[in-house]
Write an enzyme that holds these catalytic residues in place. Structure first.
Site, PDB file in Angstrom:
ATOM      1  CB  SER A  87      -0.979   0.003   1.175  1.00  0.00           C
ATOM      2  OG  SER A  87      -0.317  -0.302   2.380  1.00  0.00           O
ATOM      3  CG  HIS A  99      -0.995   4.099   3.778  1.00  0.00           C
ATOM      4  ND1 HIS A  99      -2.233   3.823   4.322  1.00  0.00           N
ATOM      5  CD2 HIS A  99      -0.431   2.887   3.511  1.00  0.00           C
ATOM      6  CE1 HIS A  99      -2.413   2.516   4.361  1.00  0.00           C
ATOM      7  NE2 HIS A  99      -1.331   1.929   3.889  1.00  0.00           N
TER       8      HIS A  99
END
Length: 287
Positions: free
Chosen positions: A204, A263
């Site tokens: 991610s 992230h």
């Protein structure tokens, strides 16, 4: 994809009207003082031939050549055209099987950012310096292959396929290789710096880097490859904000831990490379 690019002074109205009569899918936009005609890839060559023969759109209906029949691409064909994207997905799947999708700590430790050992109910982690001093430099990148559960693996794999193949198609294998390693390095360091030692992983952080790259590259140097489906950027950024609030951990009663620093780090790195890459592409086109 982009089919034609002509000056704004050139009248395309007749040709556009002809395409409408033929009921062909297309879109015309104005970019940097030029008119750009875009259409599905399988119609590109057909439309170029039409324009070469009937630029004013004055062909009689019975003289218009029929568009090519739609091609049904086999799944193996796009895989061959984006080998690095396919290789990353294969490696991710293999490591997911080796680690039992996050349940086998004895194999997870091979790929974690720092080494660790489980003793009773406690985990003892080595420092990053100790891991690097032992020559374990691969740990800087390999957490991106660790996934915790099949849903985690499936979602990240689908997004890497969607974003990675765009970059590999437009900028090439080595660009995607370099960007993937860069985003992995930045996101892993960010998570380690702000989250401390622990077990974290997943694609991610890399995905947010790829998203930021495609998003801002497209803003500066528009092209079909980086034209993301409507709402994708908003959805991904909204999910990032929701995760940053901590509500996911609260709702899941701590069962789901989100690597928010990874992230954010990946997204910032991706936005920077997207701006740099888009500016370079724009300057080359201006010449």
């Amino acid at each position: 994809m982009e089919v034609l690019r002509v000056p704004v002074s050139q009248d395309l109205s007749g040709f556009v009207a002809m395409l409408r009569r033929m009921q062909l899918p297309f879109r015309v936009s104005e970019e940097a003082g030029e008119q750009v005609l875009r259409a599905p890839a399988e119609l590109a060559e057909h439309l170029r031939k039409l324009y070469a023969e009937f630029p004013d759109g004055n062909a009689p209906l019975d003289a218009m050549p029929a568009p090519p029949a739609p091609r049904i691409a086999m799944f193996a064909t796009p895989l061959r055209s984006v080998p690095f994207t396919a290789l990353v997905l294969l490696a991710t799947l293999v490591i997911a099987l080796i680690t039992h999708v996050g349940e086998n700590f004895e194999t997870i430790r091979w790929f974690s950012f720092t080494d660790f050992r489980i003793q009773g109910d406690y985990a003892y982690f080595a420092s990053l310096e100790q891991s690097l001093d032992a020559g374990q430099w691969w740990r800087l990148f390999t957490p991106m292959f660790i996934h915790f559960g099949w849903l985690h693996l499936a979602m990240n794999s689908l997004w890497y396929w969607e974003l990675g193949r765009r970059i590999e198609t437009r900028q090439g294998v080595f660009a995607l290789l370099g960007l993937t390693l860069l985003y992995s390095l930045v996101s892993n360091f960010a998570q380690y710096a702000y989250g401390g030692t622990g077990i974290f992983g997943g694609l991610s952080g890399v995905l947010y880097g790829l998203l930021g790259h495609c998003w801002l590259y497209q803003k500066l140097a528009p092209g079909e490859a980086y034209r993301l489906p409507s709402g994708v950027v908003v959805l991904m950024l909204a999910w990032l904000v929701i995760c940053l609030t901590g509500v996911i951990e609260v709702v899941s009663f701590g069962a789901l831990a989100i690597a928010n620093s990874a992230h954010v780090g990946g997204l910032v790195a991706g936005c920077l490379t997207g701006v740099c890459g888009g500016m370079l592409a724009r300057s080359r086109h201006a010449r």
